[in-house]
Design a protein around this motif. Structure first.
Motif, mmCIF file in Angstrom:
data_model
loop_
_atom_site.group_PDB
_atom_site.id
_atom_site.type_symbol
_atom_site.label_atom_id
_atom_site.label_comp_id
_atom_site.label_asym_id
_atom_site.label_seq_id
_atom_site.Cartn_x
_atom_site.Cartn_y
_atom_site.Cartn_z
ATOM 1 N N GLY A 1 -29.847 37.217 39.965
ATOM 2 C CA GLY A 1 -30.185 36.512 38.730
ATOM 3 C C GLY A 1 -31.572 36.818 38.181
ATOM 4 O O GLY A 1 -32.366 37.550 38.769
ATOM 5 N N GLY A 2 -31.843 36.213 37.030
ATOM 6 C CA GLY A 2 -33.151 36.412 36.397
ATOM 7 C C GLY A 2 -33.547 35.202 35.573
ATOM 8 O O GLY A 2 -32.701 34.387 35.179
ATOM 9 N N LYS A 3 -34.827 35.065 35.352
ATOM 10 C CA LYS A 3 -35.342 34.069 34.403
ATOM 11 C C LYS A 3 -36.399 34.840 33.616
ATOM 12 O O LYS A 3 -37.610 34.756 33.882
ATOM 13 C CB LYS A 3 -35.949 32.864 35.140
ATOM 14 N N GLN B 1 -25.811 36.198 28.187
ATOM 15 C CA GLN B 1 -25.181 36.377 29.510
ATOM 16 C C GLN B 1 -25.517 37.742 30.114
ATOM 17 O O GLN B 1 -24.642 38.454 30.604
ATOM 18 C CB GLN B 1 -23.665 36.219 29.394
ATOM 19 N N LYS B 2 -26.782 38.108 30.015
ATOM 20 C CA LYS B 2 -27.252 39.320 30.682
ATOM 21 C C LYS B 2 -28.267 38.856 31.714
ATOM 22 O O LYS B 2 -29.054 37.946 31.431
ATOM 23 C CB LYS B 2 -27.950 40.267 29.696
ATOM 24 N N CYS B 3 -28.256 39.508 32.864
ATOM 25 C CA CYS B 3 -29.246 39.125 33.878
ATOM 26 C C CYS B 3 -30.650 39.302 33.330
ATOM 27 O O CYS B 3 -31.582 38.634 33.750
ATOM 28 C CB CYS B 3 -29.053 39.976 35.123
ATOM 29 N N SER B 4 -30.783 40.207 32.348
ATOM 30 C CA SER B 4 -32.101 40.541 31.793
ATOM 31 C C SER B 4 -32.431 39.723 30.545
ATOM 32 O O SER B 4 -33.489 39.926 29.938
ATOM 33 C CB SER B 4 -32.114 42.026 31.435
ATOM 34 N N ALA B 5 -31.536 38.821 30.133
ATOM 35 C CA ALA B 5 -31.731 38.105 28.868
ATOM 36 C C ALA B 5 -33.040 37.313 28.854
ATOM 37 O O ALA B 5 -33.383 36.633 29.820
ATOM 38 C CB ALA B 5 -30.560 37.153 28.635
ATOM 39 N N ALA B 6 -33.732 37.375 27.726
ATOM 40 C CA ALA B 6 -34.976 36.607 27.582
ATOM 41 C C ALA B 6 -34.628 35.129 27.578
ATOM 42 O O ALA B 6 -33.767 34.689 26.810
ATOM 43 C CB ALA B 6 -35.651 36.982 26.272
ATOM 44 N N SER B 7 -35.259 34.352 28.450
ATOM 45 C CA SER B 7 -34.913 32.933 28.434
ATOM 46 C C SER B 7 -36.135 32.031 28.533
ATOM 47 O O SER B 7 -36.004 30.823 28.475
ATOM 48 C CB SER B 7 -33.904 32.614 29.529
ATOM 49 N N ARG B 8 -37.326 32.624 28.700
ATOM 50 C CA ARG B 8 -38.546 31.808 28.564
ATOM 51 C C ARG B 8 -39.576 32.635 27.800
ATOM 52 O O ARG B 8 -39.771 33.823 28.056
ATOM 53 C CB ARG B 8 -39.077 31.321 29.912
ATOM 54 N N GLU C 1 -32.068 29.820 35.911
ATOM 55 C CA GLU C 1 -31.238 30.733 35.118
ATOM 56 C C GLU C 1 -30.127 29.928 34.456
ATOM 57 O O GLU C 1 -29.353 29.257 35.143
ATOM 58 C CB GLU C 1 -30.629 31.821 36.007
ATOM 59 N N ILE C 2 -30.046 29.984 33.124
ATOM 60 C CA ILE C 2 -29.014 29.228 32.401
ATOM 61 C C ILE C 2 -27.813 30.124 32.124
ATOM 62 O O ILE C 2 -26.683 29.696 32.134
ATOM 63 C CB ILE C 2 -29.594 28.641 31.089
ATOM 64 N N PHE C 3 -28.066 31.394 31.880
ATOM 65 C CA PHE C 3 -27.032 32.393 31.634
ATOM 66 C C PHE C 3 -26.173 32.024 30.423
ATOM 67 O O PHE C 3 -24.937 32.007 30.471
ATOM 68 C CB PHE C 3 -26.156 32.608 32.876
ATOM 69 N N GLY C 4 -26.878 31.704 29.349
ATOM 70 C CA GLY C 4 -26.215 31.344 28.101
ATOM 71 C C GLY C 4 -27.220 31.462 26.973
ATOM 72 O O GLY C 4 -28.397 31.806 27.199
ATOM 73 N N PRO C 5 -26.790 31.156 25.737
ATOM 74 C CA PRO C 5 -27.665 31.385 24.577
ATOM 75 C C PRO C 5 -28.687 30.274 24.354
ATOM 76 O O PRO C 5 -28.691 29.614 23.318
ATOM 77 C CB PRO C 5 -26.660 31.466 23.421
ATOM 78 N N VAL C 6 -29.522 30.045 25.353
ATOM 79 C CA VAL C 6 -30.552 29.005 25.270
ATOM 80 C C VAL C 6 -31.881 29.641 25.679
ATOM 81 O O VAL C 6 -31.994 30.199 26.771
ATOM 82 C CB VAL C 6 -30.238 27.834 26.229
ATOM 83 N N VAL C 7 -32.853 29.575 24.783
ATOM 84 C CA VAL C 7 -34.157 30.140 25.107
ATOM 85 C C VAL C 7 -35.212 29.051 24.928
ATOM 86 O O VAL C 7 -35.123 28.243 24.009
ATOM 87 C CB VAL C 7 -34.448 31.393 24.239
ATOM 88 N N THR C 8 -36.165 29.013 25.829
ATOM 89 C CA THR C 8 -37.164 27.942 25.800
ATOM 90 C C THR C 8 -38.551 28.541 25.570
ATOM 91 O O THR C 8 -38.904 29.555 26.175
ATOM 92 C CB THR C 8 -37.128 27.148 27.122
ATOM 93 N N VAL C 9 -39.309 27.871 24.676
ATOM 94 C CA VAL C 9 -40.623 28.379 24.276
ATOM 95 C C VAL C 9 -41.707 27.431 24.758
ATOM 96 O O VAL C 9 -41.595 26.217 24.579
ATOM 97 C CB VAL C 9 -40.712 28.464 22.733
ATOM 98 N N TYR C 10 -42.738 28.009 25.348
ATOM 99 C CA TYR C 10 -43.926 27.218 25.689
ATOM 100 C C TYR C 10 -45.093 27.759 24.868
ATOM 101 O O TYR C 10 -45.393 28.960 24.903
ATOM 102 C CB TYR C 10 -44.215 27.324 27.190
ATOM 103 N N VAL C 11 -45.735 26.865 24.137
ATOM 104 C CA VAL C 11 -46.867 27.273 23.302
ATOM 105 C C VAL C 11 -48.153 26.998 24.083
ATOM 106 O O VAL C 11 -48.370 25.867 24.536
ATOM 107 C CB VAL C 11 -46.870 26.489 21.963
ATOM 108 N N TYR C 12 -48.985 28.039 24.246
ATOM 109 C CA TYR C 12 -50.200 27.878 25.046
ATOM 110 C C TYR C 12 -51.448 28.047 24.163
ATOM 111 O O TYR C 12 -51.385 28.713 23.122
ATOM 112 C CB TYR C 12 -50.215 28.866 26.224
ATOM 113 N N PRO C 13 -52.549 27.446 24.599
ATOM 114 C CA PRO C 13 -53.782 27.622 23.821
ATOM 115 C C PRO C 13 -54.208 29.093 23.859
ATOM 116 O O PRO C 13 -54.275 29.687 24.932
ATOM 117 C CB PRO C 13 -54.795 26.735 24.548
ATOM 118 N N GLU C 14 -54.456 29.646 22.700
ATOM 119 C CA GLU C 14 -54.777 31.078 22.572
ATOM 120 C C GLU C 14 -55.846 31.535 23.568
ATOM 121 O O GLU C 14 -55.762 32.623 24.139
ATOM 122 C CB GLU C 14 -55.256 31.315 21.128
ATOM 123 N N LYS C 15 -56.836 30.648 23.812
ATOM 124 C CA LYS C 15 -57.970 31.026 24.680
ATOM 125 C C LYS C 15 -57.556 31.073 26.165
ATOM 126 O O LYS C 15 -58.301 31.576 26.996
ATOM 127 C CB LYS C 15 -59.111 30.009 24.522
#
Ligand code: NAD
Length: 543
Positions: free
Chosen positions: A295-297, A325-332, A425-439
């Protein structure tokens, strides 16, 4: 005995066809889809080259049109597993002694058959059975599998070419023997190319194989066996037995003749396989070779200097093609706060344009997820996102299984970088975004490295070279396939050898000589021309 010195040309990658309106390939593919949808097939097990029916029939249905029956397959059980092992053991004797160039020829011919007359058969089977667009099928069941079958014979010569140093009086050479025993290939549902490669890579190196395809993708497996037969693969070298993993797995894994396992699938199943083998390791003739890509995350990390259009395109394609549903799919996704407003707006605008539906409608960018289990697992994460105060669904979040297992592309924003949507690993069309302070670029790179157990693919988007160099270093062990200014999916045989470490597998790099090396057990031979005839060494004399 043939005595020519045989060379295999370094191949080029198979170019993908475009399927533009009015094109010949589009016309042929549509005709093949129609034919396949109108003519359900019955798929037997293939053991010792013979079609074996068990009478235990399992329906094959299209994930995007669950009323549509594509055919049935004969489910194998422990009896067929035993027969398949016996057939492999019988075939192994002459196959392993066959000149390597003849073994190579089988795959080279299979590649040409697939590039030509079987191309649209495998593409159509992949589309209807696994719910892929024509583009996703073309890059998988056509291009990637053709590449595996053309490149692996070439990589085999690289393995065999690895010979030790000799001197004037001692000749040293290495024989790259196939493993003792048979190889068990276990493939996942999501790639026809992987299904084709897992049994054929060990076979190419002189092994005989018992192959268990995933239950959700037996139809393409059936056609792979047809191509291999027509290419001249001898009876019993690859034995295909579709059936449930927990039923087929134990009798095969516990067999004393098990020489190796070539697995791709989930981390959980792979660790189960390893535990089964390890629980009584002393019983085998040799330590079985265990190769598993799991698997992948997978992440995409943006620096504040990232090109926003390119980054957003990478997220949309990387996260949502083939429904994630790709092991390589972007999910975070990690985004600095200075570019987040632009990224968010463009991403949500783009995602809103995505069409989800049947594979026969070529205007769809996404189709259905593979089955009921997958559908339910994925929507649990969406429901969790709706309830957790740290999570906000920015787009998508809806689903419908009245006709097929459809889930809209879903983007979630998290305030918690360790949320389970960032780790599992969700292995579906769900992507999660974390917004971080630029610095906090450096700290967030460390966070990304430490967030998930997996380490398969990941990428950095930045224009600033210093930022790229920093990310390459900080994320050194976070991904076995790392991308700079590109999406983390779509590895090409021979160009980006594929695999990851940590919970993502043994990193034996499919699509390179490194994988083939695992299917041989080298014998080093030393031949002395002038052996000593006296045991005494010169230093032992008094004078
Ligand atoms: P899965 O683990 O559910 O199944 C994989 C195969 O293992 C199937 O053939 C299944 O029947 C079999 N299996 C299940 N239990 C078994 C047992 N006890 N003994 C022997 N075999 C058993 O995976 P899947 O749902 O088919 O595929 C999705 C998973 O595969 C994801 O986790 C994905 O990341 C991974 N994957 C990884 C790569 C890679 O290269 N790293 C590529 C494709 C898919």
């Amino acid at each position: 005995m043939f005595n020519g010195i045989f060379h295999i040309r370094k191949p080029d990658n198979e170019p993908g066809l475009d399927y533009m309106p009015g094109s010949k390939e589009r016309h042929e593919l549509k005709a093949k889809l129609k034919e396949m949808l109108e003519n359900p097939v019955e798929v037997p097990c293939i053991i010792g080259g013979r079609e074996v029916t068990t009478g235990d029939l399992v329906e094959m249905r299209a994930p995007h049109d669950t009323k549509k029956i594509l055919g049935h397959y004969h489910r194998a059980g422990p009896r067929e597993a035993e027969k398949a092992i016996a057939a492999a053991n019988r075939a192994k004797v002459s196959w392993s002694e066959m000149q390597w160039s003849s073994r190579a020829t089988v795959l080279l011919k299979a590649a040409e058959l697939l590039a030509g007359k079987y191309r649209q058969t495998l593409n159509a089977a992949t589309m209807v059975c696994m719910s892929k667009t024509c583009h996703q099928a073309e890059i998988d069941s056509a291009c990637e599998l053709i590449d595996f079958w053309r490149f692996n014979p070439y990589f085999m010569t690289e393995v065999y070419d690895d010979q030790p140093i000799s001197t004037k009086t001692v000749l040293n050479y290495m024989e790259h023997r196939p493993l003792e025993g048979f190889v068990f290939a276990v493939s996942p549902f999501n790639f026809t190319s992987i299904a084709g490669n897992l049994p054929t890579a060990p076979a190419l190196m002189g092994n005989a194989v018992v192959w268990k395809p995933a239950s959700a993708s037996v139809l393409p497996a059936h056609y792979i066996m047809q191509v291999l037969k027509e290419a001249g693969m001898p009876e019993g070298v690859i034995n295909m037995i579709p059936g449930p993993g927990p039923v087929i797995g134990p009798p095969v894994l516990n067999h004393l003749d098990l020489g190796g396992v070539h697995f791709t699938g989930s981390t959980y199943v792979f660790s189960t396989i390893w535990l089964t083998i390890g629980s009584d390791i002393r019983k085998y003739y040799s330590y079985p070779r265990i190769v598993g890509e799991t698997g992948g995350k997978d992440f995409i990390f943006a620096h504040s200097s990232a090109d926003v259009e390119a980054f957003v395109t990478a997220i949309v394609r990387g996260a949502f093609e083939y429904q994630g549903q790709k092991c390589s799919a972007a999910s975070r996704i990690y985004v600095p706060d200075n570019i987040w407003p632009r990224v968010k707006e463009q991403m949500c605008d783009e995602v809103a344009t995505i069409k989800v539906g049947d594979v026969c409608d070529f205007s769809n960018f996404m189709n259905a997820v593979i089955d009921k289990n997958a559908f339910e697992t994925i929507i649990k994460y969406i429901k969790f996102a709706k309830e957790d105060p740290n999570l906000e669904i920015l787009c998508g979040g809806t689903y419908n299984n009245s006709e097929g297992y459809f889930i809209q592309p879903t983007v979630v924003e998290t305030k918690d970088p360790q949320s389970k949507l960032m780790c599992e690993e969700i292995f579906g069309p769900v992507v999660t975004v974390y917004v971080y302070p630029e610095k906090e670029y450096g700290e967030t790179l460390r966070l990304c490295n430490n967030t998930s157990a997996y380490a398969l693919t990941g990428g950095i988007f930045a224009q600033d070279r210093f930022a790229i160099v920093t990310a390459v270093k900080a994320l050194r062990n976070a991904a076995g396939n790392f991308y700079i200014n590109d999406k983390p999916t779509g590895a090409v045989v021979g160009q980006q050898p594929f695999g990851g470490s940590r919970a993502s597998g043994t990193n034996d790099k499919a699509g390179s000589w490194l994988n083939l090396e695992r299917w041989v057990s080298p014998r080093a031979i030393k031949e002395t021309f002038l052996p000593p005839t006296d045991y005494r060494y010169p230093f032992m004399t008094d004078k």
